[in-house]
Write a protein that holds these residues in place. Structure first.
Motif, PDB file in Angstrom:
ATOM      1  N   LEU A   1       0.834  -1.204   0.000  1.00 23.90           N
ATOM      2  CA  LEU A   1       0.000   0.000   0.000  1.00 23.90           C
ATOM      3  C   LEU A   1       0.874   1.263   0.000  1.00 23.90           C
ATOM      4  O   LEU A   1       0.574   2.242  -0.686  1.00 23.90           O
ATOM      5  N   TYR A   2       1.976   1.223   0.771  1.00 20.15           N
ATOM      6  CA  TYR A   2       2.912   2.354   0.760  1.00 20.15           C
ATOM      7  C   TYR A   2       3.446   2.577  -0.655  1.00 20.15           C
ATOM      8  O   TYR A   2       3.622   3.715  -1.103  1.00 20.15           O
ATOM      9  N   GLY A   3       3.720   1.495  -1.349  1.00 17.52           N
ATOM     10  CA  GLY A   3       4.247   1.597  -2.721  1.00 17.52           C
ATOM     11  C   GLY A   3       3.254   2.288  -3.643  1.00 17.52           C
ATOM     12  O   GLY A   3       3.622   3.173  -4.421  1.00 17.52           O
ATOM     13  N   ILE A   4       1.981   1.903  -3.533  1.00 18.70           N
ATOM     14  CA  ILE A   4       0.947   2.549  -4.351  1.00 18.70           C
ATOM     15  C   ILE A   4       0.839   4.019  -3.955  1.00 18.70           C
ATOM     16  O   ILE A   4       0.740   4.903  -4.810  1.00 18.70           O
TER      17      ILE A   4
ATOM     18  N   GLU B   1       9.694  -4.150  -0.744  1.00 21.09           N
ATOM     19  CA  GLU B   1       8.376  -4.583  -1.206  1.00 21.09           C
ATOM     20  C   GLU B   1       7.574  -3.396  -1.737  1.00 21.09           C
ATOM     21  O   GLU B   1       6.892  -3.496  -2.752  1.00 21.09           O
ATOM     22  N   ALA B   2       7.672  -2.262  -1.037  1.00 17.64           N
ATOM     23  CA  ALA B   2       6.904  -1.082  -1.450  1.00 17.64           C
ATOM     24  C   ALA B   2       7.346  -0.603  -2.826  1.00 17.64           C
ATOM     25  O   ALA B   2       6.528  -0.281  -3.673  1.00 17.64           O
ATOM     26  N   LEU B   3       8.657  -0.565  -3.039  1.00 15.87           N
ATOM     27  CA  LEU B   3       9.167   0.002  -4.289  1.00 15.87           C
ATOM     28  C   LEU B   3       9.406  -1.075  -5.350  1.00 15.87           C
ATOM     29  O   LEU B   3       9.888  -0.782  -6.442  1.00 15.87           O
ATOM     30  N   GLU B   4       9.083  -2.316  -4.995  1.00 12.99           N
ATOM     31  CA  GLU B   4       9.255  -3.446  -5.916  1.00 12.99           C
ATOM     32  C   GLU B   4      10.682  -3.512  -6.448  1.00 12.99           C
ATOM     33  O   GLU B   4      10.913  -3.546  -7.665  1.00 12.99           O
TER      34      GLU B   4
END
Lengths: 188, 176
Positions: free
Chosen positions: A73-76, A153-156
């Motif tokens: 969710l942070y990534g989005i 994980e957030a920034l893939e």
């Protein structure tokens, strides 16, 4: 009975879309604070629904091996924020003034207060001038207190890439400290 | 001080307003509803011009039992409804501010240029509801050639509506 993990809830929402509401109930306040820190309360209010709408529409792409949806969710949220970069620069400078005020109020002399003012406005400049990827990694790590794995994980990104981005961001900030806040940071 | 601590000093605590959370959830739930039950898009959608779209909407809901389509509403800067959609059974019409697209409300134009037929399940109950809501009945409720039962009414701005029920669907006791 223990409550289902985010991954279980998202898995269920594939067949039962309403189940995704629980993901909102669990994480919306955290994400709203994150958006507020970065873009201001007003913009954040408009973005939080958008963030979860995007998450809902992309829920098939969530990696079910991750128990918590928070880094995802942070990534989005980070992507949603990219459109609001201008407001962010202004907020960073305002935060810098406030941080300098707090330092000054901590009982040091006025020379120290002046130093703090110069130092923090430069910290803001450095953060602002970081490439998007470095700034995002730094702020997710320093402000949102995500572990390396969470930032990855957030920034893939592979965790090694996160490490090197954070190291570069650190180096930029360290240059400031070496000069005791008085040296000019090399702009990129 | 460590570099990361330096950055940390610029972190601000942000307050969370419950109302903001509710609005965000409404956005999500609308997206969820959209997936569960995608908006129907009939091939033909008549659009009726009104002087006051908001007043027309509330009359059509109250008097005729139409329902506003979720998320169809467009609002002007002053908060007034500019356009929206209503549905009834498998039909759908748009309501819009007059003047846009060259169409005007009968209230201003002085005459209606079309009427709309709506098939209902219980014509007597529908008629009662319209009467009670102050609809102007311009053709009384009656049976037509034993085929259907029908009445016509004007809405708040003079658009003409024809409501009918095929007689084989009218309960036996109601027939004369």
């Amino acid at each position: 009975m223990s409550s289902p993990s985010d991954a279980e809830v998202i898995g269920r929402s594939l067949g039962e879309p309403e189940a995704f509401g629980l993901i909102y109930d669990r994480h919306a306040a955290t994400l709203l604070r994150f958006l507020g820190r970065r873009a201001g309360a007003k913009v954040a209010e408009g973005l939080v629904g958008e963030l979860f709408r995007i998450a809902f529409e992309r829920r098939k792409t969530f990696d079910m091996s991750r128990a918590s949806a928070l880094p995802w969710l942070y990534g989005i949220g980070s992507n949603v924020l990219l459109k609001h970069r201008r407001g962010e620069a202004r907020r960073l400078r305002a935060s810098a003034l406030m941080a300098a005020g707090l330092e000054a109020a901590s009982g040091r002399g006025s020379a120290a207060a002046l130093d703090a003012r110069v130092l923090f406005s430069r910290v803001a400049d450095v953060i602002e001038a970081l490439p998007d990827g470095e700034r995002e990694a730094l702020l997710l790590f320093a402000w949102e207190e995500l572990p390396y794995q969470g930032v990855a994980e957030a920034l893939e990104l592979p965790i090694g890439t996160v490490r090197s981005r954070l190291n570069r961001a650190r180096a930029h900030l360290r240059e400031l400290l070496k000069g005791n806040g008085k040296s000019r940071v090399r702009s990129r | 001080m460590k570099p990361v601590d330096l950055a940390r000093k610029l972190r601000r605590e942000a307050a969370v307003k419950p109302a903001a959370l509710d609005r965000g959830k409404a956005v999500l739930m609308a997206a969820i509803r959209q997936e569960v039950q995608p908006m129907r898009r009939p091939s033909i959608v008549p659009r009726l011009p009104y002087e006051d779209v908001g007043a027309a909407l509330s009359f059509l809901e109250r008097a005729f039992g139409f329902r506003e389509v979720p998320a169809a509403r467009g609002v002007r800067a002053d908060g007034a409804i500019d356009h929206t959609m209503v549905e009834f059974g498998d039909g759908m019409i748009g309501l819009g501010a007059q003047g846009a697209h060259g169409a005007f409300s009968p209230k201003r134009a002085g005459t209606a240029t079309q009427y709309i037929t709506v098939h209902v399940d219980d014509i007597d109950a529908h008629h009662q509801r319209a009467l009670a809501s102050g609809a102007e009945i311009v053709s009384r409720l009656h049976d037509h050639l034993r085929d259907y039962r029908v009445y016509e009414a004007l809405d708040v701005e003079g658009h003409r509506w024809r409501f009918l029920q095929w007689l084989r669907e009218v309960p036996q006791t109601e027939r004369r």
